[in-house]
Design a protein around this motif. Structure first.
Motif, PDB file in Angstrom:
ATOM      1  N   ARG A 264      -5.789   1.158  -6.215  1.00 16.66           N
ATOM      2  CA  ARG A 264      -4.447   1.702  -5.962  1.00 16.66           C
ATOM      3  C   ARG A 264      -4.476   3.122  -5.421  1.00 16.66           C
ATOM      4  O   ARG A 264      -3.476   3.624  -4.898  1.00 16.66           O
ATOM      5  CB  ARG A 264      -3.605   1.659  -7.239  1.00 16.66           C
TER       6      ARG A 264
ATOM      7  N   HIS B 241      -6.544   4.081  -3.008  1.00 18.55           N
ATOM      8  CA  HIS B 241      -6.939   3.996  -1.594  1.00 18.55           C
ATOM      9  C   HIS B 241      -8.078   4.972  -1.278  1.00 18.55           C
ATOM     10  O   HIS B 241      -8.019   5.747  -0.333  1.00 18.55           O
ATOM     11  CB  HIS B 241      -5.726   4.242  -0.685  1.00 18.55           C
TER      12      HIS B 241
ATOM     13  N   ASN C 156     -10.437  -4.034   0.750  1.00 18.18           N
ATOM     14  CA  ASN C 156      -9.189  -4.608   1.282  1.00 18.18           C
ATOM     15  C   ASN C 156      -8.912  -5.983   0.691  1.00 18.18           C
ATOM     16  O   ASN C 156      -7.758  -6.328   0.403  1.00 18.18           O
ATOM     17  CB  ASN C 156      -9.254  -4.687   2.807  1.00 18.18           C
TER      18      ASN C 156
ATOM     19  N   ALA D   7      -2.011  -7.929  -4.212  1.00 17.56           N
ATOM     20  CA  ALA D   7      -0.702  -8.047  -3.574  1.00 17.56           C
ATOM     21  C   ALA D   7      -0.209  -9.497  -3.627  1.00 17.56           C
ATOM     22  O   ALA D   7       0.961  -9.758  -3.918  1.00 17.56           O
ATOM     23  CB  ALA D   7      -0.785  -7.557  -2.127  1.00 17.56           C
TER      24      ALA D   7
ATOM     25  N   ALA E  53       4.737  -2.743  -2.924  1.00 14.58           N
ATOM     26  CA  ALA E  53       4.061  -1.750  -2.083  1.00 14.58           C
ATOM     27  C   ALA E  53       3.823  -0.465  -2.855  1.00 14.58           C
ATOM     28  O   ALA E  53       2.709   0.085  -2.854  1.00 14.58           O
ATOM     29  CB  ALA E  53       4.897  -1.475  -0.832  1.00 14.58           C
ATOM     30  N   HIS E  54       4.842   0.029  -3.539  1.00 12.19           N
ATOM     31  CA  HIS E  54       4.697   1.280  -4.295  1.00 12.19           C
ATOM     32  C   HIS E  54       3.732   1.113  -5.466  1.00 12.19           C
ATOM     33  O   HIS E  54       2.944   2.021  -5.754  1.00 12.19           O
ATOM     34  CB  HIS E  54       6.068   1.744  -4.790  1.00 12.19           C
TER      35      HIS E  54
ATOM     36  N   PHE F 184       1.058   2.289  -1.868  1.00 10.87           N
ATOM     37  CA  PHE F 184       1.569   2.505  -0.511  1.00 10.87           C
ATOM     38  C   PHE F 184       2.877   3.294  -0.601  1.00 10.87           C
ATOM     39  O   PHE F 184       3.813   2.892  -1.292  1.00 10.87           O
ATOM     40  CB  PHE F 184       1.841   1.177   0.201  1.00 10.87           C
TER      41      PHE F 184
ATOM     42  N   ALA G 105       6.735   1.033   2.523  1.00  9.55           N
ATOM     43  CA  ALA G 105       6.725  -0.430   2.442  1.00  9.55           C
ATOM     44  C   ALA G 105       6.446  -1.072   3.798  1.00  9.55           C
ATOM     45  O   ALA G 105       5.823  -2.139   3.878  1.00  9.55           O
ATOM     46  CB  ALA G 105       8.058  -0.935   1.890  1.00  9.55           C
TER      47      ALA G 105
ATOM     48  N   TYR H 271       4.482   0.118   6.119  1.00  9.21           N
ATOM     49  CA  TYR H 271       3.037   0.185   6.351  1.00  9.21           C
ATOM     50  C   TYR H 271       2.318  -0.884   5.528  1.00  9.21           C
ATOM     51  O   TYR H 271       1.373  -1.534   6.000  1.00  9.21           O
ATOM     52  CB  TYR H 271       2.487   1.561   5.998  1.00  9.21           C
ATOM     53  N   PHE H 272       2.772  -1.090   4.292  1.00 14.74           N
ATOM     54  CA  PHE H 272       2.193  -2.151   3.462  1.00 14.74           C
ATOM     55  C   PHE H 272       2.351  -3.506   4.151  1.00 14.74           C
ATOM     56  O   PHE H 272       1.411  -4.310   4.185  1.00 14.74           O
ATOM     57  CB  PHE H 272       2.876  -2.180   2.105  1.00 14.74           C
ATOM     58  N   SER H 273       3.517  -3.759   4.717  1.00 11.42           N
ATOM     59  CA  SER H 273       3.758  -5.045   5.393  1.00 11.42           C
ATOM     60  C   SER H 273       2.837  -5.214   6.592  1.00 11.42           C
ATOM     61  O   SER H 273       2.303  -6.300   6.838  1.00 11.42           O
ATOM     62  CB  SER H 273       5.220  -5.148   5.832  1.00 11.42           C
TER      63      SER H 273
ATOM     64  N   PHE I 110      -0.684  -5.890   5.221  1.00 10.71           N
ATOM     65  CA  PHE I 110      -0.778  -7.252   4.705  1.00 10.71           C
ATOM     66  C   PHE I 110      -0.876  -8.258   5.837  1.00 10.71           C
ATOM     67  O   PHE I 110      -1.699  -9.176   5.796  1.00 10.71           O
ATOM     68  CB  PHE I 110       0.446  -7.544   3.825  1.00 10.71           C
TER      69      PHE I 110
END
Length: 302
Positions: A205, A207, A241, A248, A263-264, A268, A271, A273-275, A278
């Motif tokens: 978490r 990163h 990753n 996720a 995402a949080h 991340f 959200a 950027y998370f998408s 993913f």
């Protein structure tokens, strides 16, 4: 937020440690499954490994977000911390052994480090091959059941030793079926990879860069890259990753949180950027994965 249940045995809280916590447990599958209408929803065991032998019947096992149908006879191996669930038919014939992951790994490191991969990776292994018959495996299972139920002096040591013999058979079956890589690994590299996975689980978490993990392992980035590529066929970054994506996927299927909340929770700040992350890793958006997984994992149906 709905969390994935964490049990000793299914339905038994991890806070209440049974007497066999540091050893093993033996059950015939109908003993627990019949009372749960043959449906064991997704859960995990923090410190316990399970191995099932499915002799007859049908159904499927959920491993993380994948549904795998049984093709008896087969073995199912579920290491500690792997999210899993089951749907069995009432005709199911089989057994399940639950054992302390750490104790088994300690014994394997001493007698056969090449067994570690079969203990550490989930697998569904067909019982096939010239020497793979019910008559080959059942004597081992019967001895394990006898040691579990007898309570005789030394039954724990005898039972754990028999489990190592069982996993030798599982490794041979996996090798024959080419279902699970069981090439012999140097003990030092096995320890380094296991430690790397533990560090990922602890820090994913945050990163952290690969340099952080290499420093924690007291090796260079180049050494870490070579170990991962030669032993696992992937880069260290891919391993990090992959873990992040698995977490996720778990949250998308089981947590009940929104994509933004997930995402949080995964570190991340954005959200969107998370998408994108993913989708780059999986080929689909988080929302699309969530919808498809919830449809596919309709437990209770075949």
């Amino acid at each position: 937020m709905r969390r994935i249940p964490n049990y000793e045995l299914y339905g038994e809280s991890a806070a209440a440690r049974p007497p066999w916590h540091d050893a093993f447990n033996f059950e015939w599958i109908p003993e627990r499954s019949r009372a749960n209408d043959w449906n064991i929803p997704a859960h995990r065991h923090d410190a316990l490994l399970q191995i099932l032998y499915i002799r007859n019947g049908y159904g499927h096992v959920i491993i993380e977000s994948a549904k795998e149908p049984f093709d008896p006879p087969c073995l199912v191996i579920l290491p500690a911390q792997v999210v899993h669930g089951f749907v069995f038919s009432p005709e199911i014939d089989g057994l399940v052994i639950t054992a302390a992951q750490g104790a088994l790994e300690s014994i394997a490191k001493s007698v056969s480090p090449a067994l570690l991969p079969i203990l550490q990776r989930p697998a569904l292994i067909p019982v096939r091959g010239p020497a793979a018959t019910d008559e080959t495996l059942m004597p081992l299972f019967q001895l394990i059941e006898h040691e579990f139920r007898s309570g005789a002096a030394g039954h724990t040591a005898a039972g754990m030793s028999l489990l190592i013999a069982l996993f030798v058979q599982a490794a041979r079956l996996a090798d024959y079926a080419a279902a699970t890589p069981v090439a012999a690994l140097a003990a030092r590299r096995s320890v380094q990879i296991k430690r790397f996975r533990e560090l990922i689980a602890k820090h994913f978490r945050e990163h952290r860069p690969v340099e952080f993990y290499a420093a924690e392992l007291d090796i260079t980035v180049a050494q870490l890259g070579r170990i991962c590529r030669e032993e696992l066929g992937v880069s260290p970054t891919s391993l990090v990753n992959d873990h992040l994506i698995r977490e996720a996927q778990r949250d998308l299927v089981y947590s009940g949180m929104s994509v933004k909340q997930i995402a949080h929770s995964l570190g991340f700040e954005d959200a969107a950027y998370f998408s994108r992350f993913f989708r780059k890793q999986t080929g689909i958006t988080p929302r699309a994965f969530q919808g498809a997984a919830q449809r596919d994992l309709a437990l209770g149906t075949f």
